[in-house]
Structure formats: C-alpha cells, structure tokens
Design a protein around this motif. Structure first.
Motif, short mmCIF file in Angstrom:
data_model
loop_
_atom_site.label_atom_id
_atom_site.label_comp_id
_atom_site.label_asym_id
_atom_site.label_seq_id
_atom_site.Cartn_x
_atom_site.Cartn_y
_atom_site.Cartn_z
N GLY A 86 -8.84 -54.74 58.40
CA GLY A 86 -9.00 -54.29 59.61
C GLY A 86 -10.23 -55.42 59.72
O GLY A 86 -11.06 -56.03 59.00
N LYS A 87 -11.22 -54.28 60.00
CA LYS A 87 -12.17 -55.01 60.71
C LYS A 87 -13.68 -54.11 60.57
O LYS A 87 -13.78 -52.40 60.97
N ILE A 88 -15.05 -54.58 60.33
CA ILE A 88 -16.28 -53.72 60.33
C ILE A 88 -17.09 -54.64 60.52
O ILE A 88 -17.05 -55.50 60.52
N SER A 89 -17.66 -53.64 62.08
CA SER A 89 -19.00 -54.29 62.48
C SER A 89 -20.56 -53.87 61.83
O SER A 89 -20.42 -52.74 62.14
N ILE A 90 -20.87 -54.62 61.28
CA ILE A 90 -22.71 -54.48 60.76
C ILE A 90 -23.83 -55.44 61.31
O ILE A 90 -23.09 -56.69 61.40
N GLY A 91 -24.32 -55.09 61.76
CA GLY A 91 -25.70 -55.42 62.19
C GLY A 91 -27.64 -54.84 61.00
O GLY A 91 -26.62 -54.87 60.45
N SER A 92 -27.98 -56.39 60.95
CA SER A 92 -28.97 -57.06 60.30
C SER A 92 -29.78 -57.85 61.23
O SER A 92 -29.23 -58.02 61.64
N THR A 93 -31.37 -57.62 60.70
CA THR A 93 -32.62 -57.92 60.53
C THR A 93 -31.65 -59.61 60.64
O THR A 93 -30.88 -59.80 59.68
N SER A 128 -23.54 -59.18 63.34
CA SER A 128 -24.99 -58.87 64.42
C SER A 128 -25.97 -59.05 63.91
O SER A 128 -26.76 -58.29 62.88
N VAL A 129 -26.83 -60.47 64.24
CA VAL A 129 -28.51 -60.03 64.09
C VAL A 129 -29.39 -59.96 64.98
O VAL A 129 -29.12 -60.94 66.28
N ASP A 130 -30.03 -58.72 64.83
CA ASP A 130 -31.14 -58.85 65.63
C ASP A 130 -32.17 -58.09 65.47
O ASP A 130 -32.55 -57.49 64.02
N GLN A 131 -32.93 -56.87 66.47
CA GLN A 131 -34.48 -56.35 66.01
C GLN A 131 -33.76 -54.93 65.68
O GLN A 131 -32.90 -54.93 65.94
N SER A 132 -34.55 -54.88 65.03
CA SER A 132 -34.36 -53.06 64.02
C SER A 132 -34.12 -51.88 65.39
O SER A 132 -32.59 -51.23 65.17
N THR A 133 -34.84 -52.74 66.51
CA THR A 133 -34.61 -50.97 67.19
C THR A 133 -33.06 -51.66 68.29
O THR A 133 -32.46 -50.62 68.80
#
Length: 87
Positions: free
Chosen positions: A7-14, A41-46
C-alpha cells in the motif's frame, strides 16, 4: 502496521527532519515493509498539521511542541542538546 503488506502511507515532516532524521528511519522502514510506498510531504509544522487534520496525510513527524486535541503522539527518541564551549 504489521498487518499491512502493501500500500501507500503519506507522511509529512519539516525540512530539518526530512534531511537529517528521516533518511535512516525510512531506510529501516523500507527494509521491514518493502511493498509499502512512502509519499513524503515537506512543509512547515502548521501546514502539516492542517494536512493531517484534513486527511491529506496519514502521519507527521515533527519536533514542534504542538499537542492538539484529537491527535495521538508517539515519541521516536529523546534528543540531547549539549553546548560546546571554548576552554
């Protein structure tokens, strides 16, 4: 996670975490779960928190001290910060 075979997992981090912490974690994850694709996905915490709340991400890995209602937290490790002083 042990039941998930593919499958796929979507993870975000700074940015900092994606550059300095995630590479080792993701390498170990891919070894244990080779048939699970990771979308990062790399972005700001908010922004990451909003994406998590909207269902755009499955999880975020962040060092911001934001304890929000309705989210579960799991510490990955404790970081020791030591000063370096001139003798």
């Amino acid at each position: 996670m042990t039941e998930m075979r593919a499958g796929k997992i979507s993870i975000g981090s700074t940015t900092f975490i994606s550059l300095y912490i995630l590479p080792d974690i993701l390498k170990e994850f891919k070894t244990k779960y080779p048939n699970i694709d990771i979308e990062l996905s790399v972005d700001q915490s908010t922004v990451l928190k909003e994406k998590l709340e909207n269902g755009e991400l499955d999880a975020i890995i962040d060092n911001a001290a934001c304890f929000c209602e309705g989210l579960a937290y799991e510490p990955l490790f404790e970081e020791k910060i030591l000063p370096r002083l001139k003798e």
